[in-house]
Design a protein around this motif. Structure first.
Motif, PDB file in Angstrom:
ATOM      1  N   ALA A 185      20.846 -10.312  -1.953  1.00 16.90           N
ATOM      2  CA  ALA A 185      21.978 -10.051  -0.863  1.00 16.90           C
ATOM      3  C   ALA A 185      22.642  -9.128  -0.336  1.00 16.90           C
ATOM      4  CB  ALA A 185      22.957 -10.787  -1.354  1.00 16.90           C
ATOM      5  N   ALA A 186      22.784  -7.941  -1.565  1.00 16.85           N
ATOM      6  CA  ALA A 186      23.247  -6.752  -0.447  1.00 16.85           C
ATOM      7  C   ALA A 186      22.431  -6.251   0.402  1.00 16.85           C
ATOM      8  CB  ALA A 186      23.059  -5.792  -2.017  1.00 16.85           C
ATOM      9  N   ASN A 187      20.766  -6.103   0.334  1.00 15.90           N
ATOM     10  CA  ASN A 187      19.728  -5.571   0.957  1.00 15.90           C
ATOM     11  C   ASN A 187      19.513  -6.026   2.021  1.00 15.90           C
ATOM     12  OD1 ASN A 187      18.669  -3.906  -0.914  1.00 15.90           O
ATOM     13  ND2 ASN A 187      16.756  -5.710  -1.885  1.00 15.90           N
ATOM     14  N   VAL A 188      20.137  -7.871   2.347  1.00 16.23           N
ATOM     15  CA  VAL A 188      20.384  -8.377   3.825  1.00 16.23           C
ATOM     16  C   VAL A 188      21.534  -7.143   4.122  1.00 16.23           C
ATOM     17  CG1 VAL A 188      20.496 -10.990   4.848  1.00 16.23           C
ATOM     18  CG2 VAL A 188      19.139 -10.230   3.375  1.00 16.23           C
ATOM     19  N   ALA A 189      22.472  -7.344   3.557  1.00 14.67           N
ATOM     20  CA  ALA A 189      23.919  -6.637   4.526  1.00 14.67           C
ATOM     21  C   ALA A 189      23.768  -6.223   4.515  1.00 14.67           C
ATOM     22  CB  ALA A 189      25.205  -7.499   3.065  1.00 14.67           C
ATOM     23  N   ALA A 190      23.120  -5.221   4.275  1.00 15.73           N
ATOM     24  CA  ALA A 190      22.772  -3.648   4.850  1.00 15.73           C
ATOM     25  C   ALA A 190      21.760  -3.784   5.625  1.00 15.73           C
ATOM     26  CB  ALA A 190      21.970  -3.106   3.515  1.00 15.73           C
ATOM     27  N   LEU A 191      21.008  -4.397   5.720  1.00 17.51           N
ATOM     28  CA  LEU A 191      19.824  -4.810   7.083  1.00 17.51           C
ATOM     29  C   LEU A 191      21.105  -4.980   8.508  1.00 17.51           C
ATOM     30  CD1 LEU A 191      17.219  -5.067   8.412  1.00 17.51           C
ATOM     31  CD2 LEU A 191      17.203  -6.347   7.212  1.00 17.51           C
ATOM     32  N   LEU A 192      21.528  -6.753   8.275  1.00 19.02           N
ATOM     33  CA  LEU A 192      22.737  -6.520   9.432  1.00 19.02           C
ATOM     34  C   LEU A 192      23.222  -5.455   9.543  1.00 19.02           C
ATOM     35  CD1 LEU A 192      22.374 -10.469   8.457  1.00 19.02           C
ATOM     36  CD2 LEU A 192      20.883  -9.160   9.932  1.00 19.02           C
ATOM     37  N   VAL A 194      27.256  -5.777   7.532  1.00 24.08           N
ATOM     38  CA  VAL A 194      28.287  -6.940   8.119  1.00 24.08           C
ATOM     39  C   VAL A 194      27.919  -6.730   6.807  1.00 24.08           C
ATOM     40  CG1 VAL A 194      27.108  -7.316  10.028  1.00 24.08           C
ATOM     41  CG2 VAL A 194      26.488  -9.008   7.891  1.00 24.08           C
ATOM     42  N   ASP A 195      29.560  -7.704   6.519  1.00 22.74           N
ATOM     43  CA  ASP A 195      29.320  -7.997   4.867  1.00 22.74           C
ATOM     44  C   ASP A 195      29.566  -9.772   4.978  1.00 22.74           C
ATOM     45  OD1 ASP A 195      31.216  -7.489   2.745  1.00 22.74           O
ATOM     46  OD2 ASP A 195      32.249  -9.054   3.317  1.00 22.74           O
ATOM     47  N   LEU A 196      28.360  -9.954   4.498  1.00 20.74           N
ATOM     48  CA  LEU A 196      28.158 -11.669   3.937  1.00 20.74           C
ATOM     49  C   LEU A 196      29.123 -12.515   3.802  1.00 20.74           C
ATOM     50  CD1 LEU A 196      24.689 -11.228   1.909  1.00 20.74           C
ATOM     51  CD2 LEU A 196      24.875 -10.970   4.488  1.00 20.74           C
ATOM     52  N   ASP A 197      30.352 -11.964   2.670  1.00 25.97           N
ATOM     53  CA  ASP A 197      31.473 -12.574   2.610  1.00 25.97           C
ATOM     54  C   ASP A 197      32.169 -12.981   3.585  1.00 25.97           C
ATOM     55  OD1 ASP A 197      30.913 -13.770   0.152  1.00 25.97           O
ATOM     56  OD2 ASP A 197      32.025 -11.752  -0.754  1.00 25.97           O
ATOM     57  N   SER A 198      32.754 -12.113   4.243  1.00 24.72           N
ATOM     58  CA  SER A 198      34.031 -12.257   5.569  1.00 24.72           C
ATOM     59  C   SER A 198      33.358 -11.878   7.192  1.00 24.72           C
ATOM     60  CB  SER A 198      34.269 -10.593   5.004  1.00 24.72           C
ATOM     61  OG  SER A 198      33.714  -9.621   6.065  1.00 24.72           O
ATOM     62  N   ASP A 199      31.443 -11.598   7.122  1.00 23.12           N
ATOM     63  CA  ASP A 199      31.316 -11.728   8.648  1.00 23.12           C
ATOM     64  C   ASP A 199      29.776 -13.128   8.312  1.00 23.12           C
ATOM     65  OD1 ASP A 199      32.447 -10.104   9.288  1.00 23.12           O
ATOM     66  OD2 ASP A 199      31.270  -8.524   8.445  1.00 23.12           O
ATOM     67  N   VAL A 200      29.197 -14.098   7.640  1.00 24.41           N
ATOM     68  CA  VAL A 200      28.697 -14.422   7.705  1.00 24.41           C
ATOM     69  C   VAL A 200      29.391 -16.053   6.918  1.00 24.41           C
ATOM     70  CG1 VAL A 200      26.126 -15.446   7.364  1.00 24.41           C
ATOM     71  CG2 VAL A 200      26.741 -12.652   7.533  1.00 24.41           C
ATOM     72  N   PHE A 247      30.613 -11.954  14.489  1.00 23.94           N
ATOM     73  CA  PHE A 247      29.346 -11.636  13.514  1.00 23.94           C
ATOM     74  C   PHE A 247      28.204 -10.770  15.091  1.00 23.94           C
ATOM     75  CE2 PHE A 247      24.518 -12.384  12.667  1.00 23.94           C
ATOM     76  CZ  PHE A 247      24.941 -11.666  12.581  1.00 23.94           C
ATOM     77  N   LEU A 248      28.283 -11.626  15.354  1.00 23.15           N
ATOM     78  CA  LEU A 248      26.985 -10.544  16.082  1.00 23.15           C
ATOM     79  C   LEU A 248      27.684  -9.497  17.053  1.00 23.15           C
ATOM     80  CD1 LEU A 248      25.742 -14.216  18.526  1.00 23.15           C
ATOM     81  CD2 LEU A 248      24.571 -12.783  17.178  1.00 23.15           C
ATOM     82  N   GLU A 249      28.892  -9.259  17.549  1.00 17.12           N
ATOM     83  CA  GLU A 249      29.275  -7.970  17.674  1.00 17.12           C
ATOM     84  C   GLU A 249      29.520  -7.187  16.727  1.00 17.12           C
ATOM     85  OE1 GLU A 249      33.279  -8.911  19.316  1.00 17.12           O
ATOM     86  OE2 GLU A 249      32.848 -11.174  20.283  1.00 17.12           O
ATOM     87  N   LYS A 250      30.029  -7.403  15.528  1.00 19.16           N
ATOM     88  CA  LYS A 250      29.629  -6.737  14.576  1.00 19.16           C
ATOM     89  C   LYS A 250      27.753  -6.529  14.409  1.00 19.16           C
ATOM     90  CE  LYS A 250      31.424  -5.208   9.904  1.00 19.16           C
ATOM     91  NZ  LYS A 250      31.668  -6.591   9.362  1.00 19.16           N
ATOM     92  N   HIS A 251      27.383  -7.131  14.502  1.00 24.34           N
ATOM     93  CA  HIS A 251      26.009  -6.694  14.336  1.00 24.34           C
ATOM     94  C   HIS A 251      25.612  -5.690  15.124  1.00 24.34           C
ATOM     95  CE1 HIS A 251      21.592  -7.053  13.322  1.00 24.34           C
ATOM     96  NE2 HIS A 251      21.575  -8.300  14.559  1.00 24.34           N
ATOM     97  N   LEU A 252      25.664  -6.063  16.241  1.00 29.92           N
ATOM     98  CA  LEU A 252      25.046  -5.254  17.450  1.00 29.92           C
ATOM     99  C   LEU A 252      25.169  -3.671  17.794  1.00 29.92           C
ATOM    100  CD1 LEU A 252      24.965  -8.114  19.250  1.00 29.92           C
ATOM    101  CD2 LEU A 252      23.377  -6.860  18.426  1.00 29.92           C
ATOM    102  N   THR A 253      26.737  -3.976  17.369  1.00 29.36           N
ATOM    103  CA  THR A 253      27.709  -2.277  16.936  1.00 29.36           C
ATOM    104  C   THR A 253      27.292  -1.671  16.123  1.00 29.36           C
ATOM    105  OG1 THR A 253      29.933  -3.346  18.224  1.00 29.36           O
ATOM    106  CG2 THR A 253      30.777  -1.321  16.962  1.00 29.36           C
ATOM    107  N   VAL A 254      26.686  -2.424  15.409  1.00 25.53           N
ATOM    108  CA  VAL A 254      26.268  -1.449  13.721  1.00 25.53           C
ATOM    109  C   VAL A 254      24.567  -0.789  14.836  1.00 25.53           C
ATOM    110  CG1 VAL A 254      25.577  -1.419  11.626  1.00 25.53           C
ATOM    111  CG2 VAL A 254      27.479  -2.771  12.375  1.00 25.53           C
TER     112      VAL A 254
END
Length: 360
Positions: A185-192, A194-200, A247-254
């Motif tokens: 879960a932490a690896n996927v969050a780092a890849l995307l 985002v924070d999985l709990d608040s953003d996914v 979520f998309l906005e945050k992911h794309l900003t990153v």
């Protein structure tokens, strides 16, 4: 003066006479009957009796019980030679004794009224939930996909609309023979990014699928071949499209902050974003209530054209049979077209998942 008359009982009483008596009596009762006898509001007032004056003064025709009424006192407070106290008393008596006056209601009426309000509120709430669920639920991925899909792997249906991690782990093991690492879960969050709990978790639904088509393995590096010589799509159902857009906005900003160039293309109501990643996460868009990732922008553009087109995956008898029996499987289910490429695609998806779930 307003010469309009009001018919009360068998008497014709000038409206001005009624207004003078009523307004004068209001001042009298404010001094004499505080906390005293019952007070009634005649249904003819306002605006029939008081007109503009009643609306400005906030003065309905206030009548305490007749046993305490001194009609001579009214005229003594506000003199008007046109007021006949005996006639006024008779008219008021007819009004108070008429069947049009409101009657006091008991506890039973209050209970019935409260129950009716509760039922109406519950009905409105049920209609809102039905609207929200139906509006937020789009067509199934198979209704959007072309018929030439080689592999379709998904979570099996569940009563819960939120994908629990233990169920995802079981599905990956059953379908791909994959064991998730403890830090997946932490690896996927780092890849995307985002924070999985608040953003996914705020928007993701239980309908999750991985799809492969047009795949031809060339080298022994099947994960690389999957990106360069095939088409991969990852469907993540959205329960809440506004949250999915955040979520998309945050992911794309990153991704932009990491130096990646992101292009945008509007197709109907959807916006397709395409970057430079050499992975199935290269392009992404919110399409028909799904967040969909793909290594090919063209694949998302085709999805955005919507359902109800010929030669869809959902039209194939083999896939229809798969969909009918999917509930009988455990946590995950997989459909293939039976070709050698589909088995290679299965191995390629497994290799890509290992890379994605591992340390970044």
């Amino acid at each position: 003066m307003n010469s309009t008359t009001l018919q009360a009982a068998s008497y014709n009483v000038p409206v001005r006479t009624m207004w003078v008596a009523a307004s004068s009596y209001r001042r009298a009762t404010s001094r004499t009957f505080r906390g005293g006898n019952s007070v009634y509001v005649h249904p003819l007032c306002p605006p029939c009796l008081c007109g503009d004056k009643g609306s400005k003064l906030g003065c309905p025709l206030i009548l305490p019980a007749l046993t305490t009424l001194d009609f001579g006192l009214i005229d003594s407070w506000y003199h008007d030679d046109g007021v006949d106290e005996s006639l006024f008393a008779t008219v008021m008596t007819d009004m108070i004794n008429s069947s049009t006056l409101p009657r006091e209601r008991g506890l039973g009426y209050a209970l019935v009224g409260g129950l009716a309000i509760t039922l109406v509120a519950a009905l409105i709430g049920a209609l809102f939930v039905y609207w929200f669920v139906t509006v937020q639920q789009g067509p199934a991925p198979a209704d959007l996909l072309p018929a030439d899909v080689q592999l379709y792997a998904s979570l099996s249906p569940t009563l819960s609309d939120v994908p629990e991690q233990p169920r995802i782990e079981r599905a990956l093991n059953e379908v791909f023979g994959l064991t998730m690492p403890s830090d997946a879960a932490a690896n996927v969050a780092a890849l995307l990014g985002v924070d999985l709990d608040s953003d996914v978790v705020t928007w993701i639904g239980s309908d999750i699928a991985v799809v492969v088509r047009d795949f031809t393995p060339v080298t022994r590096d099947v994960a690389a071949d999957l990106v360069t010589n095939g088409e991969v799509l990852v469907f993540l159902a959205s329960r809440n499209d506004p949250q999915a857009r955040l979520f998309l906005e945050k992911h794309l900003t990153v991704r932009r902050n990491r130096g990646e160039t992101i292009n945008e293309q509007r197709v109907g109501e959807a916006i397709i974003y395409s970057g430079e990643l050499n992975s199935p996460l290269r392009a992404v868009g919110l399409i028909e209530h799904y967040v969909v990732f793909s290594n090919r922008q063209e694949a998302l553009i085709d999805l955005a054209a919507g359902p109800d087109r010929p030669n869809r995956l959902a039209d194939l008898p083999a896939f229809q049979q798969f969909r009918e029996t999917i509930a009988a499987v455990r946590s995950g289910a997989i459909y293939t077209d039976g070709s050698p490429e589909s088995e290679a695609a299965r191995a390629a998806v497994r290799a890509w998942l290992v890379q994605m779930l591992g340390p970044q």
